[in-house]
Design a protein around this motif. Structure first.
Motif, PDB file in Angstrom:
ATOM      1  N   LYS A  68     103.712  37.315 133.834  1.00 12.62           N
ATOM      2  CA  LYS A  68     104.823  36.618 134.099  1.00 12.62           C
ATOM      3  C   LYS A  68     104.674  35.363 134.646  1.00 12.62           C
ATOM      4  CE  LYS A  68     109.464  36.729 136.369  1.00 12.62           C
ATOM      5  NZ  LYS A  68     110.307  37.444 136.998  1.00 12.62           N
ATOM      6  N   TYR A  69     103.755  35.128 135.559  1.00 14.14           N
ATOM      7  CA  TYR A  69     103.551  33.707 136.262  1.00 14.14           C
ATOM      8  C   TYR A  69     102.442  33.047 135.615  1.00 14.14           C
ATOM      9  CZ  TYR A  69     105.971  36.784 139.494  1.00 14.14           C
ATOM     10  OH  TYR A  69     106.856  37.395 140.162  1.00 14.14           O
TER      11      TYR A  69
ATOM     12  N   GLY B 258     103.749  32.847 131.235  1.00 13.22           N
ATOM     13  CA  GLY B 258     105.054  32.438 130.783  1.00 13.22           C
ATOM     14  C   GLY B 258     105.398  31.266 130.168  1.00 13.22           C
TER      15      GLY B 258
END
Length: 202
Positions: free
Chosen positions: A59-60, A63
């Protein structure tokens, strides 16, 4: 043949374990170092941990606004290239006698920018290309009988012989058993840095 393969698999498991224990005991510091040496590197095993950590933080890291956002997009790009090639080769099957369906696009994409992360040097890639070109292009197209009758046997012999030589060299020269015997230094065997003259990470 089946029993021979089973025997080799079972015996190989014990041999691999014994060799692994010996190498880890003797070269623990090198294997935990991210750079390793020209002969020993723990990069392959370390890459598993890196992959697990990076995808856990997907996600980090991957993304839409992140630094590596192109990584998941690259998966779609690769799939798109394969689909376009498939469609194009359906409507244009040959170009000057060359069948476009013969191009294995997933393999081509995979190895187009391939640098082996689990090896300390990249000099083996040229040998792979020469061997692959000779066997898959020359023998397959111009010596099909030799390719059909002997290629499986020859490649198996090459694989077995190279692994056997690696096993012998690992213990007699590269120090898997403890003592390392350095080869003479010359252009083909760089005494300082990597064997293939790639810059060393300081």
């Amino acid at each position: 043949m089946f029993l021979t393969q089973i025997y080799g698999t079972v015996l190989g498991g014990f041999v691999n374990y014994a060799v692994m224990v010996s190498i880890v005991d003797v070269h623990r510091e090198l294997l935990t170092d991210s750079d390793g040496s020209a002969a020993w590197s723990g990069a392959s095993i370390q890459s598993y941990n890196t992959n697990a950590a990076s995808w856990a933080l997907a996600k980090y890291l991957y993304g839409a606004e992140s630094t590596y956002s192109l990584v998941p997009i690259g998966l779609a790009i690769g799939a798109g290239i394969v689909a376009i090639h498939k469609i194009f080769s359906h409507f244009v099957p040959r170009i000057r006698g060359f069948a476009l369906a013969e191009i294995n696009m997933p393999q081509l994409i995979q190895y187009a920018g391939y640098i082996p992360y689990n090896q300390s040097q990249t000099c083996v890639i040229l040998s792979w290309i020469i061997t692959g070109f000779f066997s898959q292009f020359y023998l397959r197209n111009y010596k099909p009988r030799i390719f059909r009758d002997y290629m499986y046997l020859v490649t198996g012999a090459f694989d077995g012989a190279s692994l056997f030589v690696l096993f012998i060299l690992s213990f007699s020269v590269f120090g898997a058993g403890g003592q390392t015997v350095p080869f003479p230094a010359w252009w083909g065997n760089s005494a300082t840095g990597n064997l293939d003259h790639c810059p060393s990470v300081e």
